[in-house]
Design a protein around this motif. Structure first.
Motif, short mmCIF file in Angstrom:
data_model
loop_
_atom_site.label_atom_id
_atom_site.label_comp_id
_atom_site.label_asym_id
_atom_site.label_seq_id
_atom_site.Cartn_x
_atom_site.Cartn_y
_atom_site.Cartn_z
N PHE A 1 8.22 -7.47 -3.11
CA PHE A 1 7.08 -8.35 -3.27
C PHE A 1 7.61 -9.63 -3.97
N ASP A 2 8.98 -9.91 -4.54
CA ASP A 2 9.58 -10.88 -5.03
C ASP A 2 10.97 -10.95 -4.54
N GLU A 3 11.69 -11.98 -4.42
CA GLU A 3 13.16 -11.93 -4.08
C GLU A 3 13.79 -11.46 -5.03
N GLY A 4 14.54 -10.45 -4.50
CA GLY A 4 15.71 -9.64 -5.18
C GLY A 4 15.26 -8.68 -6.27
N SER A 5 13.89 -8.14 -5.93
CA SER A 5 13.43 -7.10 -6.86
C SER A 5 13.15 -5.96 -6.15
N SER A 6 13.34 -4.75 -6.60
CA SER A 6 13.07 -3.51 -5.89
C SER A 6 13.04 -2.51 -6.96
N GLY A 7 12.48 -1.20 -6.79
CA GLY A 7 12.22 -0.17 -7.44
C GLY A 7 10.90 0.28 -7.38
N VAL B 1 7.09 1.03 -7.87
CA VAL B 1 6.05 0.10 -8.45
C VAL B 1 4.66 0.67 -8.12
N THR B 2 3.63 0.28 -8.98
CA THR B 2 2.29 0.76 -8.71
C THR B 2 1.52 -0.42 -8.04
N ALA B 3 0.20 0.13 -7.46
CA ALA B 3 -0.43 -0.73 -6.57
C ALA B 3 -0.83 -2.18 -7.35
N ARG B 4 -0.70 -2.13 -8.61
CA ARG B 4 -1.15 -3.35 -9.19
C ARG B 4 0.15 -4.42 -9.23
N ARG B 5 1.05 -4.10 -8.66
CA ARG B 5 2.45 -4.92 -8.51
C ARG B 5 2.23 -5.89 -7.59
N ALA B 6 1.16 -5.64 -6.29
CA ALA B 6 0.94 -6.57 -5.51
C ALA B 6 -0.02 -7.87 -5.91
N GLU B 7 -0.58 -7.55 -7.03
CA GLU B 7 -1.67 -8.64 -7.61
C GLU B 7 -0.74 -10.03 -7.75
N ASN B 8 0.41 -9.89 -8.14
CA ASN B 8 1.15 -11.30 -8.45
C ASN B 8 2.45 -11.41 -7.53
N ALA B 9 2.23 -10.73 -6.44
CA ALA B 9 3.40 -10.88 -5.18
C ALA B 9 3.55 -12.28 -4.82
N THR B 10 4.91 -12.65 -4.68
CA THR B 10 5.08 -13.80 -4.11
C THR B 10 5.01 -13.99 -2.74
N TYR B 11 5.23 -12.70 -2.11
CA TYR B 11 5.13 -12.64 -0.58
C TYR B 11 3.96 -12.06 -0.34
N SER B 12 3.03 -12.77 0.34
CA SER B 12 1.54 -12.40 0.80
C SER B 12 1.87 -11.12 1.86
N GLY B 13 2.87 -11.35 2.71
CA GLY B 13 2.86 -10.41 3.78
C GLY B 13 2.96 -8.95 3.26
N THR B 14 3.81 -8.91 2.29
CA THR B 14 4.26 -7.31 1.63
C THR B 14 2.88 -7.11 1.01
N ARG B 15 2.17 -7.80 0.13
CA ARG B 15 0.73 -7.76 -0.44
C ARG B 15 -0.14 -7.19 0.38
N ASP B 16 -0.27 -7.86 1.41
CA ASP B 16 -1.42 -7.62 2.37
C ASP B 16 -1.08 -6.36 3.31
N ARG B 17 0.11 -5.87 3.55
CA ARG B 17 0.36 -4.85 4.15
C ARG B 17 0.19 -3.58 3.20
N LEU B 18 0.48 -3.84 2.17
CA LEU B 18 0.22 -2.87 0.97
C LEU B 18 -1.33 -2.41 0.76
N TYR B 19 -2.28 -3.59 0.76
CA TYR B 19 -3.55 -3.36 0.63
C TYR B 19 -4.13 -2.85 1.84
N GLY B 20 -3.52 -2.89 3.28
CA GLY B 20 -4.25 -2.48 4.41
C GLY B 20 -3.69 -0.95 4.29
N TYR B 21 -2.73 -0.46 3.94
CA TYR B 21 -2.41 0.91 3.61
C TYR B 21 -3.30 1.75 2.78
N LEU B 22 -3.56 1.11 1.60
CA LEU B 22 -4.28 1.59 0.60
C LEU B 22 -5.88 1.74 0.81
#
Length: 358
Positions: A197-203, A205-226
């Motif tokens: 969701f952001d450069e260099g981060s891993s581990g 997370v909960t679904a709320r992590r996507a709300e402040n994501a730097t990378y919109s592609g990751t955020r949108d894919r998670l929203y699509g799954y959920l």
């Protein structure tokens, strides 16, 4: 008293013309249009050039005078190895190269992790325009290419300026299609192997992590799954999500985490084919069959997905065509659409199947 050194005056085309006894125009044609000059004149001019040490006209000056250099710049803030190591980048580059081959255009790879180097590389590149990709979280290549006042296309929809020329996909729709495919097999226990969701981060997370994501592609894919899982009555709070770096160590860590849960997933939603293929190897090494014990679906449609064992079911984006369209938009900017959304395709192979009776 020491004698002052005399600067050596560069040899000019006019000097060659004078030595060969021809006009400046004839000497110029020998180097730029030799087919229209008689052979004996060509030989005389070339002999004079060799004698004077003249190597020929400066190609930069000729290109700049022409106003077109017939070359495309491909810019990214990633290291140069990205163009060769990343499966997505390789396929996109093959599409760009295909158009360059067909038109005789050149390619210039413009890349630097260091922002100062990137600025210099973009400002000094002799190109007719730029294709910019892998820029989310670092829009500097977009700003720099815009300053050049040359045509440019971004392979991304993450930048929200409507006037920007962009080619991309609907990440949310593609992810929803992936989840629906696994739901149709009866799966109820899912795990999401996410990109970062952001450069260099891993581990985990909960679904709320996507709300402040730097990378919109990751955020949108998670929203699509959920969204697809919610439509099937599955609460996002019950879906383990692990942010990976799209590499072996973090994908292995994500699987260690998920398969040590009291109820491990029977279906994995991987945000890239690379993640999915790493996961398949990890599962097989631990005696878990795919799709017998665990189903998995990827995203991207890279060529390697068809040859892994088992072949990977995936959401394919037309990467090569994206490269072709981007290249055409630079070489013929008057014909380019402002925003081109590319179609996605569910490619059904053997890595996804019915939930195991076990």
């Amino acid at each position: 008293m020491a004698r002052q050194a005399t600067a050596i005056k560069p040899v000019r085309l006019a000097d060659v013309a004078k030595a060969a006894g021809v006009s400046h125009g004839t000497a110029s044609n020998v180097f730029s249009h030799p087919e229209i000059v008689r052979e004996e004149v060509r030989e005389r001019v070339k002999a004079a050039a060799d004698a004077l040490g003249y190597a020929g006209p400066d190609p930069k000056g000729r290109l700049l005078r022409a106003g077109k250099v017939n070359a495309i710049g491909v810019a990214t803030a990633e290291p140069l190895s990205y163009f060769f190591d990343d499966p997505f980048a390789r396929v996109v580059m093959s599409g760009i190269s295909e158009i360059c081959d067909a038109t005789g255009a050149g390619l210039s790879l413009v890349s630097a992790i260091n922002g100062e180097h990137l600025a210099w590389n973009i400002q000094s590149a002799l190109v007719d325009g730029f294709i910019v990709f892998c820029v989310e979280g670092n829009w500097q290549p977009v700003y720099l290419t815009r300053e050049r006042k040359l045509p440019f296309v971004v392979l991304d929809f993450g930048y929200d300026e409507g006037a920007l020329s962009a080619i991309g996909i609907d990440n949310k729709a593609g992810a929803k299609l992936a989840a629906e495919h696994l739901l149709a097999f009866g799966h109820r226990r899912f795990g999401v192997l996410a990109l970062d969701f952001d450069e260099g981060s891993s581990g985990p997370v909960t679904a709320r992590r996507a709300e402040n994501a730097t990378y919109s592609g990751t955020r949108d894919r998670l929203y699509g799954y959920l969204e697809a899982l919610a439509d099937a009555g599955i609460d996002a709070a019950n879906v383990p999500i692990y942010e990976t770096g799209n590499d072996v160590p973090t994908v292995h860590a994500s699987l260690d985490y998920m398969f040590n849960l009291p109820e491990p997933p029977t279906a994995l939603l991987a945000m890239s084919d690379r993640i999915a293929m790493i996961a398949i190897d990890w599962l097989k090494e631990r005696g878990l069959s795919v799709p017998g014990d665990v189903s998995i679906i990827g995203f991207d449609g890279v060529p390697e997905a068809a040859s892994c064992k088992p072949p990977l079911t995936t959401i394919a984006q037309p990467m090569q065509e994206m490269g072709r369209r981007a290249a055409r938009a630079i070489l013929d900017p008057g014909q380019a659409e402002r925003r081109q959304e590319m179609p996605l395709e569910l490619v059904v192979r053997e890595s996804a199947g019915p939930v195991s009776a076990r």
